[in-house]
Design a protein around this motif. Structure first.
Motif, PDB file in Angstrom:
ATOM      1  N   GLY A  21       8.818 -11.191  -1.927  1.00  0.00           N
ATOM      2  CA  GLY A  21       8.925 -10.797  -3.327  1.00  0.00           C
ATOM      3  C   GLY A  21       9.459  -9.392  -3.482  1.00  0.00           C
ATOM      4  N   GLY A  22       9.983  -8.833  -2.373  1.00  0.00           N
ATOM      5  CA  GLY A  22      10.608  -7.522  -2.426  1.00  0.00           C
ATOM      6  C   GLY A  22       9.621  -6.383  -2.586  1.00  0.00           C
ATOM      7  N   GLU A  23      10.135  -5.311  -3.134  1.00  0.00           N
ATOM      8  CA  GLU A  23       9.397  -4.047  -3.220  1.00  0.00           C
ATOM      9  C   GLU A  23       8.073  -4.171  -3.976  1.00  0.00           C
ATOM     10  N   GLU A  24       8.078  -4.917  -5.063  1.00  0.00           N
ATOM     11  CA  GLU A  24       6.865  -5.008  -5.892  1.00  0.00           C
ATOM     12  C   GLU A  24       5.693  -5.630  -5.131  1.00  0.00           C
ATOM     13  N   VAL A  25       5.934  -6.751  -4.490  1.00  0.00           N
ATOM     14  CA  VAL A  25       4.855  -7.437  -3.777  1.00  0.00           C
ATOM     15  C   VAL A  25       4.488  -6.670  -2.510  1.00  0.00           C
ATOM     16  N   LEU A  26       5.477  -6.123  -1.825  1.00  0.00           N
ATOM     17  CA  LEU A  26       5.194  -5.331  -0.634  1.00  0.00           C
ATOM     18  C   LEU A  26       4.315  -4.133  -0.998  1.00  0.00           C
ATOM     19  N   SER A  27       4.607  -3.500  -2.099  1.00  0.00           N
ATOM     20  CA  SER A  27       3.815  -2.359  -2.547  1.00  0.00           C
ATOM     21  C   SER A  27       2.366  -2.770  -2.818  1.00  0.00           C
ATOM     22  N   ARG A  28       2.179  -3.911  -3.460  1.00  0.00           N
ATOM     23  CA  ARG A  28       0.815  -4.408  -3.708  1.00  0.00           C
ATOM     24  C   ARG A  28       0.100  -4.700  -2.399  1.00  0.00           C
ATOM     25  N   LEU A  29       0.821  -5.311  -1.454  1.00  0.00           N
ATOM     26  CA  LEU A  29       0.229  -5.622  -0.150  1.00  0.00           C
ATOM     27  C   LEU A  29      -0.227  -4.349   0.550  1.00  0.00           C
ATOM     28  N   VAL A  30       0.635  -3.357   0.602  1.00  0.00           N
ATOM     29  CA  VAL A  30       0.303  -2.108   1.307  1.00  0.00           C
ATOM     30  C   VAL A  30      -0.850  -1.378   0.608  1.00  0.00           C
ATOM     31  N   ASP A  31      -0.816  -1.288  -0.703  1.00  0.00           N
ATOM     32  CA  ASP A  31      -1.909  -0.618  -1.422  1.00  0.00           C
ATOM     33  C   ASP A  31      -3.236  -1.329  -1.183  1.00  0.00           C
ATOM     34  N   THR A  32      -3.206  -2.645  -1.199  1.00  0.00           N
ATOM     35  CA  THR A  32      -4.421  -3.428  -0.946  1.00  0.00           C
ATOM     36  C   THR A  32      -4.881  -3.253   0.496  1.00  0.00           C
ATOM     37  N   PHE A  33      -3.934  -3.260   1.415  1.00  0.00           N
ATOM     38  CA  PHE A  33      -4.239  -3.038   2.832  1.00  0.00           C
ATOM     39  C   PHE A  33      -4.973  -1.711   3.024  1.00  0.00           C
ATOM     40  N   TYR A  34      -4.486  -0.639   2.402  1.00  0.00           N
ATOM     41  CA  TYR A  34      -5.123   0.660   2.596  1.00  0.00           C
ATOM     42  C   TYR A  34      -6.468   0.765   1.892  1.00  0.00           C
ATOM     43  N   GLN A  35      -6.728  -0.051   0.897  1.00  0.00           N
ATOM     44  CA  GLN A  35      -8.081  -0.120   0.332  1.00  0.00           C
ATOM     45  C   GLN A  35      -9.032  -0.653   1.406  1.00  0.00           C
ATOM     46  N   HIS A  36      -8.580  -1.654   2.151  1.00  0.00           N
ATOM     47  CA  HIS A  36      -9.412  -2.199   3.230  1.00  0.00           C
ATOM     48  C   HIS A  36      -9.544  -1.205   4.382  1.00  0.00           C
ATOM     49  N   ILE A  37      -8.465  -0.541   4.720  1.00  0.00           N
ATOM     50  CA  ILE A  37      -8.501   0.466   5.794  1.00  0.00           C
ATOM     51  C   ILE A  37      -9.512   1.563   5.468  1.00  0.00           C
ATOM     52  N   SER A  38      -9.503   2.040   4.227  1.00  0.00           N
ATOM     53  CA  SER A  38     -10.358   3.172   3.855  1.00  0.00           C
ATOM     54  C   SER A  38     -11.845   2.864   3.972  1.00  0.00           C
ATOM     55  N   SER A  39     -12.201   1.597   4.007  1.00  0.00           N
ATOM     56  CA  SER A  39     -13.618   1.257   4.115  1.00  0.00           C
ATOM     57  C   SER A  39     -13.975   0.573   5.444  1.00  0.00           C
ATOM     58  N   HIS A  40     -13.045   0.512   6.368  1.00  0.00           N
ATOM     59  CA  HIS A  40     -13.298  -0.167   7.650  1.00  0.00           C
ATOM     60  C   HIS A  40     -13.703   0.860   8.702  1.00  0.00           C
ATOM     61  N   GLU A  41     -14.915   0.749   9.188  1.00  0.00           N
ATOM     62  CA  GLU A  41     -15.446   1.765  10.090  1.00  0.00           C
ATOM     63  C   GLU A  41     -14.703   1.880  11.417  1.00  0.00           C
ATOM     64  N   GLU A  42     -14.035   0.829  11.862  1.00  0.00           N
ATOM     65  CA  GLU A  42     -13.339   0.872  13.148  1.00  0.00           C
ATOM     66  C   GLU A  42     -12.005   1.617  13.091  1.00  0.00           C
ATOM     67  N   VAL A  43     -11.409   1.728  11.909  1.00  0.00           N
ATOM     68  CA  VAL A  43     -10.075   2.335  11.832  1.00  0.00           C
ATOM     69  C   VAL A  43      -9.928   3.468  10.815  1.00  0.00           C
ATOM     70  N   ARG A  44     -10.842   3.618   9.886  1.00  0.00           N
ATOM     71  CA  ARG A  44     -10.636   4.625   8.834  1.00  0.00           C
ATOM     72  C   ARG A  44     -10.481   6.038   9.391  1.00  0.00           C
ATOM     73  N   HIS A  45     -11.115   6.325  10.521  1.00  0.00           N
ATOM     74  CA  HIS A  45     -11.005   7.661  11.116  1.00  0.00           C
ATOM     75  C   HIS A  45      -9.608   7.962  11.661  1.00  0.00           C
ATOM     76  N   LEU A  46      -8.784   6.939  11.828  1.00  0.00           N
ATOM     77  CA  LEU A  46      -7.416   7.145  12.321  1.00  0.00           C
ATOM     78  C   LEU A  46      -6.466   7.618  11.222  1.00  0.00           C
ATOM     79  N   PHE A  47      -6.925   7.567   9.984  1.00  0.00           N
ATOM     80  CA  PHE A  47      -6.068   7.853   8.836  1.00  0.00           C
ATOM     81  C   PHE A  47      -6.601   9.048   8.060  1.00  0.00           C
ATOM     82  N   PRO A  48      -5.706   9.752   7.342  1.00  0.00           N
ATOM     83  CA  PRO A  48      -6.164  10.868   6.510  1.00  0.00           C
ATOM     84  C   PRO A  48      -6.986  10.357   5.331  1.00  0.00           C
ATOM     85  N   ALA A  49      -7.806  11.242   4.758  1.00  0.00           N
ATOM     86  CA  ALA A  49      -8.630  10.868   3.604  1.00  0.00           C
ATOM     87  C   ALA A  49      -7.750  10.448   2.425  1.00  0.00           C
TER      88      ALA A  49
END
Length: 137
Positions: A21-49
């Motif tokens: 779906g191009g840029e729009e859907v990819l953007s939603r996917l990535v934003d949603t992905f980082y919501q999960h990353i920010s709360s995942h204890e195994e990987v959140r420390h690898l990323f900036p706040a």
């Protein structure tokens, strides 16, 4: 198959980026992905706040990775994924956690079927290639 002057010419396959779906859907996917990353204890420390810049880079990279325009290379040069990730300890547990966050993001945006399978296959190969430390930390 289409024909050109009586010679069969294979139809061009749609890129995963366009099929998604191009840029729009990819953007939603990535934003949603980082919501999960920010709360995942195994990987959140690898990323900036603040994940704003990280998400913007990921959008550029995934656009290119999925067959869209080479936005990442145009901005940052060759991705050199493994080299760029070497400063971080990435274990098999963290690679699987990253993949889990992506799978959940795909669930959240309703991505299913062959496109999802194709993307997860490519993401799995890449995540496993990023592993640079054999044991969990």
């Amino acid at each position: 198959m289409t024909y050109n002057r009586n010679k069969p010419v294979p139809e061009q396959q749609q890129s995963a980026f366009d099929a998604l779906g191009g840029e729009e859907v990819l953007s939603r996917l990535v934003d949603t992905f980082y919501q999960h990353i920010s709360s995942h204890e195994e990987v959140r420390h690898l990323f900036p706040a603040d994940l704003t810049e990280t998400a913007a880079k990921q959008k550029k990279f995934l656009t290119q990775f999925l067959g869209g325009p080479p936005l990442y290379t145009e901005t940052f040069g060759h991705p050199r994924l493994r080299a760029r990730h070497m400063p971080f300890i990435i274990t098999p547990v963290q690679a699987e956690a990253w993949l889990s966050c992506m799978a959940h993001a795909m669930d959240d945006i309703g991505l299913s079927g062959p496109l999802r399978e194709h993307m997860m296959h490519r993401f799995t190969l890449t995540a496993h290639h990023m592993i640079n430390h054999p044991t969990p930390r």
